[in-house]
Write a protein that holds these residues in place. Sequence first.
Motif, mmCIF file in Angstrom:
data_model
loop_
_atom_site.group_PDB
_atom_site.id
_atom_site.type_symbol
_atom_site.label_atom_id
_atom_site.label_comp_id
_atom_site.label_asym_id
_atom_site.label_seq_id
_atom_site.Cartn_x
_atom_site.Cartn_y
_atom_site.Cartn_z
ATOM 1 N N LEU A 65 6.368 -30.720 -28.790
ATOM 2 C CA LEU A 65 5.973 -29.669 -27.856
ATOM 3 C C LEU A 65 5.070 -28.637 -28.531
ATOM 4 O O LEU A 65 4.064 -28.203 -27.956
ATOM 5 C CB LEU A 65 7.220 -28.979 -27.286
ATOM 6 N N GLU A 66 5.408 -28.247 -29.764
ATOM 7 C CA GLU A 66 4.579 -27.296 -30.508
ATOM 8 C C GLU A 66 3.195 -27.880 -30.753
ATOM 9 O O GLU A 66 2.178 -27.191 -30.600
ATOM 10 C CB GLU A 66 5.250 -26.954 -31.842
ATOM 11 N N ARG A 67 3.149 -29.136 -31.154
ATOM 12 C CA ARG A 67 1.858 -29.776 -31.398
ATOM 13 C C ARG A 67 1.013 -29.815 -30.126
ATOM 14 O O ARG A 67 -0.183 -29.510 -30.149
ATOM 15 C CB ARG A 67 2.068 -31.198 -31.920
ATOM 16 N N TYR A 68 1.649 -30.203 -29.030
ATOM 17 C CA TYR A 68 0.918 -30.319 -27.767
ATOM 18 C C TYR A 68 0.384 -28.962 -27.308
ATOM 19 O O TYR A 68 -0.789 -28.843 -26.920
ATOM 20 C CB TYR A 68 1.842 -30.911 -26.703
ATOM 21 N N GLU A 69 1.211 -27.935 -27.367
ATOM 22 C CA GLU A 69 0.795 -26.609 -26.895
ATOM 23 C C GLU A 69 -0.322 -26.030 -27.750
ATOM 24 O O GLU A 69 -1.322 -25.534 -27.225
ATOM 25 C CB GLU A 69 1.998 -25.666 -26.872
ATOM 26 N N LYS A 70 -0.164 -26.092 -29.077
ATOM 27 C CA LYS A 70 -1.175 -25.510 -29.963
ATOM 28 C C LYS A 70 -2.495 -26.270 -29.870
ATOM 29 O O LYS A 70 -3.577 -25.656 -29.874
ATOM 30 C CB LYS A 70 -0.668 -25.506 -31.406
ATOM 31 N N THR A 71 -2.422 -27.594 -29.767
ATOM 32 C CA THR A 71 -3.657 -28.375 -29.636
ATOM 33 C C THR A 71 -4.334 -28.098 -28.299
ATOM 34 O O THR A 71 -5.570 -28.004 -28.226
ATOM 35 C CB THR A 71 -3.359 -29.881 -29.774
ATOM 36 N N SER A 72 -3.544 -27.946 -27.246
ATOM 37 C CA SER A 72 -4.104 -27.643 -25.924
ATOM 38 C C SER A 72 -4.812 -26.289 -25.920
ATOM 39 O O SER A 72 -5.910 -26.158 -25.372
ATOM 40 C CB SER A 72 -2.999 -27.658 -24.870
ATOM 41 N N HIS A 73 -4.182 -25.292 -26.537
ATOM 42 C CA HIS A 73 -4.806 -23.969 -26.607
ATOM 43 C C HIS A 73 -6.130 -24.017 -27.369
ATOM 44 O O HIS A 73 -7.128 -23.424 -26.949
ATOM 45 C CB HIS A 73 -3.855 -22.975 -27.282
ATOM 46 N N ALA A 74 -6.118 -24.724 -28.498
ATOM 47 C CA ALA A 74 -7.349 -24.833 -29.291
ATOM 48 C C ALA A 74 -8.440 -25.556 -28.501
ATOM 49 O O ALA A 74 -9.612 -25.160 -28.541
ATOM 50 C CB ALA A 74 -7.063 -25.565 -30.599
ATOM 51 N N LEU A 75 -8.053 -26.608 -27.764
ATOM 52 C CA LEU A 75 -9.027 -27.374 -26.996
ATOM 53 C C LEU A 75 -9.643 -26.527 -25.882
ATOM 54 O O LEU A 75 -10.860 -26.578 -25.636
ATOM 55 C CB LEU A 75 -8.368 -28.622 -26.415
ATOM 56 N N ILE A 76 -8.836 -25.734 -25.199
ATOM 57 C CA ILE A 76 -9.342 -24.877 -24.118
ATOM 58 C C ILE A 76 -10.350 -23.869 -24.657
ATOM 59 O O ILE A 76 -11.407 -23.619 -24.056
ATOM 60 C CB ILE A 76 -8.167 -24.158 -23.424
ATOM 61 N N ALA A 113 -12.526 -16.069 -27.680
ATOM 62 C CA ALA A 113 -12.109 -17.461 -27.828
ATOM 63 C C ALA A 113 -12.396 -17.947 -29.251
ATOM 64 O O ALA A 113 -11.589 -18.676 -29.846
ATOM 65 C CB ALA A 113 -12.835 -18.340 -26.813
ATOM 66 N N ARG A 114 -13.525 -17.543 -29.798
ATOM 67 C CA ARG A 114 -13.854 -17.910 -31.182
ATOM 68 C C ARG A 114 -12.837 -17.329 -32.154
ATOM 69 O O ARG A 114 -12.384 -18.008 -33.085
ATOM 70 C CB ARG A 114 -15.260 -17.403 -31.506
ATOM 71 N N TYR A 115 -12.452 -16.082 -31.948
ATOM 72 C CA TYR A 115 -11.472 -15.420 -32.825
ATOM 73 C C TYR A 115 -10.102 -16.100 -32.712
ATOM 74 O O TYR A 115 -9.445 -16.380 -33.725
ATOM 75 C CB TYR A 115 -11.365 -13.946 -32.444
ATOM 76 N N GLU A 116 -9.656 -16.385 -31.498
ATOM 77 C CA GLU A 116 -8.348 -17.003 -31.289
ATOM 78 C C GLU A 116 -8.329 -18.459 -31.753
ATOM 79 O O GLU A 116 -7.285 -18.969 -32.175
ATOM 80 C CB GLU A 116 -7.958 -16.914 -29.812
ATOM 81 N N LEU A 117 -9.477 -19.125 -31.683
ATOM 82 C CA LEU A 117 -9.562 -20.506 -32.146
ATOM 83 C C LEU A 117 -9.308 -20.586 -33.647
ATOM 84 O O LEU A 117 -8.688 -21.548 -34.132
ATOM 85 C CB LEU A 117 -10.924 -21.093 -31.797
ATOM 86 N N GLU A 118 -9.765 -19.587 -34.374
ATOM 87 C CA GLU A 118 -9.485 -19.535 -35.808
ATOM 88 C C GLU A 118 -7.980 -19.494 -36.066
ATOM 89 O O GLU A 118 -7.465 -20.184 -36.956
ATOM 90 C CB GLU A 118 -10.160 -18.303 -36.415
ATOM 91 N N GLN A 119 -7.248 -18.707 -35.281
ATOM 92 C CA GLN A 119 -5.789 -18.652 -35.412
ATOM 93 C C GLN A 119 -5.147 -19.988 -35.049
ATOM 94 O O GLN A 119 -4.191 -20.434 -35.714
ATOM 95 C CB GLN A 119 -5.228 -17.540 -34.508
ATOM 96 N N ASP A 120 -5.662 -20.633 -34.009
ATOM 97 C CA ASP A 120 -5.122 -21.933 -33.601
ATOM 98 C C ASP A 120 -5.266 -22.971 -34.714
ATOM 99 O O ASP A 120 -4.336 -23.747 -34.980
ATOM 100 C CB ASP A 120 -5.830 -22.436 -32.338
ATOM 101 N N ILE A 121 -6.418 -22.989 -35.358
ATOM 102 C CA ILE A 121 -6.653 -23.971 -36.418
ATOM 103 C C ILE A 121 -5.688 -23.739 -37.578
ATOM 104 O O ILE A 121 -5.161 -24.684 -38.174
ATOM 105 C CB ILE A 121 -8.111 -23.895 -36.910
ATOM 106 N N VAL A 122 -5.422 -22.469 -37.889
ATOM 107 C CA VAL A 122 -4.473 -22.153 -38.962
ATOM 108 C C VAL A 122 -3.073 -22.661 -38.606
ATOM 109 O O VAL A 122 -2.378 -23.266 -39.434
ATOM 110 C CB VAL A 122 -4.443 -20.632 -39.234
ATOM 111 N N LEU A 123 -2.650 -22.440 -37.364
ATOM 112 C CA LEU A 123 -1.315 -22.881 -36.943
ATOM 113 C C LEU A 123 -1.212 -24.407 -36.885
ATOM 114 O O LEU A 123 -0.151 -24.975 -37.161
ATOM 115 C CB LEU A 123 -0.975 -22.279 -35.576
ATOM 116 N N LEU A 124 -2.300 -25.059 -36.535
ATOM 117 C CA LEU A 124 -2.279 -26.520 -36.489
ATOM 118 C C LEU A 124 -2.038 -27.118 -37.878
ATOM 119 O O LEU A 124 -1.492 -28.214 -38.000
ATOM 120 C CB LEU A 124 -3.600 -27.057 -35.927
#
Length: 202
Positions: A65-76, A113-124
């Motif tokens: 579930l964590e993988r799916y949610e974080k990947t979905s957020h990054a993709l959006i 979105a660019r700023y938040e994407l950086e956070q998503d990549i770190v969490l992934l």
Amino acid sequence: MLIGYLQVRACLAGWRDSLKWGICVRPGMEPDQGGIMLPVLLAILGAAAGAYFAIFKTKQEKLWLERYEKTSHALIRANLISRFLHSELNGEYETHGLTPPEKKSLDTNWPMARYELEQDIVLLQLLFTESDLKEVRSAWGELQIDLFYLIEESSGHDRPEYIAKALPKSEWLEGALIEIARRRCVENVFSHLLKTLKSSAQ
């Protein structure tokens, strides 16, 4: 004193036989008079194993579930950046196909979105292995460079060139995120479902 010693020896011998044969034997008691412990031990071991696998399954489901949610957020967010770059590139020819509110929303939201994407990549990186994220990190690293130059160094006359360089990188990042989501999230669920159906049918 000797009698006490013999009683202790007899007691220990009885418990030794209990452990050896899986039956409850007390000193002075015939083995067939004792209650059988083996089924009880098997029941306890079975319950312990069931509890362990239930906990393991729950942890696996949470990880999925964590993988799916974080990947979905990054993709959006990656998709929002791609749509902004498309609108800018097509806007040079007045063909971006967006209403003024839609274009304004893209122009306003893509920097966040660019700023938040950086956070998503770190969490992934906490949820996937380094080899799993190799393509994603490569695409994101190159996109970051192009977006930096687009923001800091582009001017009116050369802005389309910076946008044209950044757009393929954003699409590359989108494709890498989709691929890892399919391989590590969606396909894993289908394979697990098939295994469950096969085991229930047997």
